[in-house]
Design a protein around this motif. Structure first.
Motif, PDB file in Angstrom:
ATOM      1  N   GLY A  33      17.506  -5.587  11.492  1.00 25.90           N
ATOM      2  CA  GLY A  33      16.373  -5.532  12.735  1.00 25.90           C
ATOM      3  C   GLY A  33      16.574  -4.530  13.467  1.00 25.90           C
ATOM      4  O   GLY A  33      15.334  -3.890  13.792  1.00 25.90           O
ATOM      5  N   CYS A  34      17.592  -4.541  13.959  1.00 22.87           N
ATOM      6  CA  CYS A  34      17.807  -3.236  14.962  1.00 22.87           C
ATOM      7  C   CYS A  34      17.468  -1.945  14.468  1.00 22.87           C
ATOM      8  O   CYS A  34      16.725  -1.018  15.118  1.00 22.87           O
ATOM      9  CB  CYS A  34      18.988  -3.191  15.655  1.00 22.87           C
ATOM     10  N   LEU A  35      17.933  -1.586  13.151  1.00 29.95           N
ATOM     11  CA  LEU A  35      17.768  -0.519  12.345  1.00 29.95           C
ATOM     12  C   LEU A  35      16.245  -0.084  12.194  1.00 29.95           C
ATOM     13  O   LEU A  35      15.703   0.874  12.503  1.00 29.95           O
ATOM     14  CB  LEU A  35      18.609  -0.613  11.012  1.00 29.95           C
ATOM     15  N   VAL A  36      15.577  -1.207  11.710  1.00 29.38           N
ATOM     16  CA  VAL A  36      13.956  -0.901  11.495  1.00 29.38           C
ATOM     17  C   VAL A  36      13.510  -0.703  12.734  1.00 29.38           C
ATOM     18  O   VAL A  36      12.665   0.476  12.850  1.00 29.38           O
ATOM     19  CB  VAL A  36      13.579  -2.430  10.766  1.00 29.38           C
ATOM     20  N   ALA A  37      13.640  -1.378  13.929  1.00 21.59           N
ATOM     21  CA  ALA A  37      13.209  -1.154  15.254  1.00 21.59           C
ATOM     22  C   ALA A  37      13.602   0.392  15.775  1.00 21.59           C
ATOM     23  O   ALA A  37      12.381   1.078  16.336  1.00 21.59           O
ATOM     24  CB  ALA A  37      13.492  -2.032  16.215  1.00 21.59           C
ATOM     25  N   VAL A  38      14.889   0.719  15.714  1.00 19.49           N
ATOM     26  CA  VAL A  38      15.213   2.149  16.025  1.00 19.49           C
ATOM     27  C   VAL A  38      14.432   3.080  15.202  1.00 19.49           C
ATOM     28  O   VAL A  38      13.877   4.093  15.811  1.00 19.49           O
ATOM     29  CB  VAL A  38      16.709   2.263  16.112  1.00 19.49           C
ATOM     30  N   ALA A  39      14.327   3.081  14.146  1.00 20.52           N
ATOM     31  CA  ALA A  39      13.661   4.115  13.114  1.00 20.52           C
ATOM     32  C   ALA A  39      12.169   3.933  13.460  1.00 20.52           C
ATOM     33  O   ALA A  39      11.760   5.104  13.582  1.00 20.52           O
ATOM     34  CB  ALA A  39      13.859   3.411  11.564  1.00 20.52           C
ATOM     35  N   GLY A  40      11.690   2.884  13.780  1.00 21.45           N
ATOM     36  CA  GLY A  40      10.349   2.948  14.334  1.00 21.45           C
ATOM     37  C   GLY A  40      10.140   3.503  15.500  1.00 21.45           C
ATOM     38  O   GLY A  40       9.257   4.508  15.678  1.00 21.45           O
ATOM     39  N   LEU A  41      11.094   3.378  16.536  1.00 21.90           N
ATOM     40  CA  LEU A  41      10.831   4.011  18.041  1.00 21.90           C
ATOM     41  C   LEU A  41      11.097   5.372  17.777  1.00 21.90           C
ATOM     42  O   LEU A  41      10.602   6.368  18.450  1.00 21.90           O
ATOM     43  CB  LEU A  41      11.905   3.297  18.785  1.00 21.90           C
ATOM     44  N   VAL A  42      12.010   5.879  16.815  1.00 21.62           N
ATOM     45  CA  VAL A  42      12.360   7.465  16.576  1.00 21.62           C
ATOM     46  C   VAL A  42      11.095   7.778  15.850  1.00 21.62           C
ATOM     47  O   VAL A  42      10.447   9.197  16.320  1.00 21.62           O
ATOM     48  CB  VAL A  42      13.581   7.661  15.777  1.00 21.62           C
ATOM     49  N   GLN A  43      10.202   7.312  15.131  1.00 24.79           N
ATOM     50  CA  GLN A  43       9.221   7.722  14.525  1.00 24.79           C
ATOM     51  C   GLN A  43       7.864   7.902  15.415  1.00 24.79           C
ATOM     52  O   GLN A  43       7.255   9.105  15.290  1.00 24.79           O
ATOM     53  CB  GLN A  43       8.581   6.878  13.291  1.00 24.79           C
ATOM     54  N   VAL A  44       7.686   7.190  16.320  1.00 27.98           N
ATOM     55  CA  VAL A  44       6.650   7.158  17.173  1.00 27.98           C
ATOM     56  C   VAL A  44       7.183   7.981  18.537  1.00 27.98           C
ATOM     57  O   VAL A  44       6.191   8.355  19.237  1.00 27.98           O
ATOM     58  CB  VAL A  44       6.118   5.688  17.630  1.00 27.98           C
ATOM     59  N   GLY A  45       8.288   8.707  18.250  1.00 30.98           N
ATOM     60  CA  GLY A  45       8.872   9.365  19.267  1.00 30.98           C
ATOM     61  C   GLY A  45       9.152   8.857  20.682  1.00 30.98           C
ATOM     62  O   GLY A  45       9.301   9.581  21.703  1.00 30.98           O
ATOM     63  N   ALA A  46       9.330   7.625  20.939  1.00 27.80           N
ATOM     64  CA  ALA A  46       9.760   6.719  21.967  1.00 27.80           C
ATOM     65  C   ALA A  46      11.174   6.906  22.169  1.00 27.80           C
ATOM     66  O   ALA A  46      11.802   6.810  23.217  1.00 27.80           O
ATOM     67  CB  ALA A  46       9.592   5.428  21.904  1.00 27.80           C
ATOM     68  N   VAL A  47      12.027   7.394  21.134  1.00 29.98           N
ATOM     69  CA  VAL A  47      13.783   7.467  21.306  1.00 29.98           C
ATOM     70  C   VAL A  47      13.687   9.076  20.712  1.00 29.98           C
ATOM     71  O   VAL A  47      13.131   9.348  19.591  1.00 29.98           O
ATOM     72  CB  VAL A  47      14.296   6.624  20.271  1.00 29.98           C
ATOM     73  N   PRO A  48      14.576   9.926  21.371  1.00 31.90           N
ATOM     74  CA  PRO A  48      14.617  11.228  20.575  1.00 31.90           C
ATOM     75  C   PRO A  48      15.405  11.070  19.074  1.00 31.90           C
ATOM     76  O   PRO A  48      16.030  10.130  18.896  1.00 31.90           O
ATOM     77  CB  PRO A  48      16.035  11.682  21.503  1.00 31.90           C
ATOM     78  N   LYS A  49      15.021  12.211  18.559  1.00 36.22           N
ATOM     79  CA  LYS A  49      15.222  12.079  16.899  1.00 36.22           C
ATOM     80  C   LYS A  49      16.769  12.436  16.621  1.00 36.22           C
ATOM     81  O   LYS A  49      17.230  12.413  15.784  1.00 36.22           O
ATOM     82  CB  LYS A  49      14.293  13.002  16.226  1.00 36.22           C
ATOM     83  N   GLY A  50      17.708  12.745  17.902  1.00 41.39           N
ATOM     84  CA  GLY A  50      18.943  13.029  17.407  1.00 41.39           C
ATOM     85  C   GLY A  50      19.125  14.513  17.598  1.00 41.39           C
ATOM     86  O   GLY A  50      18.374  15.189  18.081  1.00 41.39           O
ATOM     87  N   LEU A  51      20.040  15.149  17.130  1.00 38.11           N
ATOM     88  CA  LEU A  51      20.591  16.318  17.332  1.00 38.11           C
ATOM     89  C   LEU A  51      20.304  17.193  15.812  1.00 38.11           C
ATOM     90  O   LEU A  51      21.170  16.731  14.752  1.00 38.11           O
ATOM     91  CB  LEU A  51      22.019  16.688  17.783  1.00 38.11           C
ATOM     92  N   GLY A  52      19.761  18.004  15.623  1.00 40.70           N
ATOM     93  CA  GLY A  52      19.327  18.952  14.360  1.00 40.70           C
ATOM     94  C   GLY A  52      19.217  17.717  13.321  1.00 40.70           C
ATOM     95  O   GLY A  52      18.324  17.037  13.409  1.00 40.70           O
ATOM     96  N   ASP A  53      19.906  17.894  12.295  1.00 47.30           N
ATOM     97  CA  ASP A  53      19.891  17.100  11.007  1.00 47.30           C
ATOM     98  C   ASP A  53      20.479  15.665  11.161  1.00 47.30           C
ATOM     99  O   ASP A  53      20.791  14.952  10.192  1.00 47.30           O
ATOM    100  CB  ASP A  53      20.413  17.747   9.953  1.00 47.30           C
ATOM    101  N   ALA A  54      21.046  15.488  12.392  1.00 45.55           N
ATOM    102  CA  ALA A  54      21.608  13.866  12.598  1.00 45.55           C
ATOM    103  C   ALA A  54      20.644  12.872  12.693  1.00 45.55           C
ATOM    104  O   ALA A  54      21.240  11.877  13.246  1.00 45.55           O
ATOM    105  CB  ALA A  54      22.660  14.155  13.530  1.00 45.55           C
ATOM    106  N   ASN A  55      19.393  12.834  12.408  1.00 48.76           N
ATOM    107  CA  ASN A  55      18.635  11.744  12.611  1.00 48.76           C
ATOM    108  C   ASN A  55      19.063  10.740  12.079  1.00 48.76           C
ATOM    109  O   ASN A  55      18.946   9.633  12.825  1.00 48.76           O
ATOM    110  CB  ASN A  55      17.063  12.493  12.148  1.00 48.76           C
TER     111      ASN A  55
END
Length: 97
Positions: A22-44
């Motif tokens: 559930g957390c993984l899906v929520a974080v992935a969703g937040l990353v996709q909408v831009g609410a959470v930074p995508k990470g560093l380089g290719d480390a998404n």
């Protein structure tokens, strides 16, 4: 190990996994909408997994307290039974000697 004795451990593990997913899906969703930074380089992907782990650990600790206590009680009971069997075996050996 019988099915009844391992049910608390299986249930706890399944619930922990469900919280993580559930957390993984929520974080992935937040990353996709831009609410959470995508990470560093290719480390998404690694970033999303790490963030999901960091979020799910305290949630599991709080939300699964009852299941963790039940699992702990089962383990404690099994350890006590094993200790009593060991002590019984020792006393039989002492009596035979």
């Amino acid at each position: 190990m019988s099915a009844g004795k391992s049910s608390a451990a299986i249930r706890y593990t399944a619930l922990r996994l469900a919280i993580f997913v559930g957390c993984l899906v929520a974080v992935a969703g937040l990353v996709q909408v831009g609410a959470v930074p995508k990470g560093l380089g290719d480390a998404n992907f690694a970033w999303v997994i790490l963030l999901a782990l960091v979020i799910s650990a305290p949630l599991s600790f709080v939300l699964l307290r009852k299941q963790r206590e039940a699992m702990s009680q089962q383990i404690s009971t099994k350890v006590d039974k094993a200790k009593s069997r060991l002590e019984a075996n020792r006393s039989q050996e002492d009596g035979a000697a």
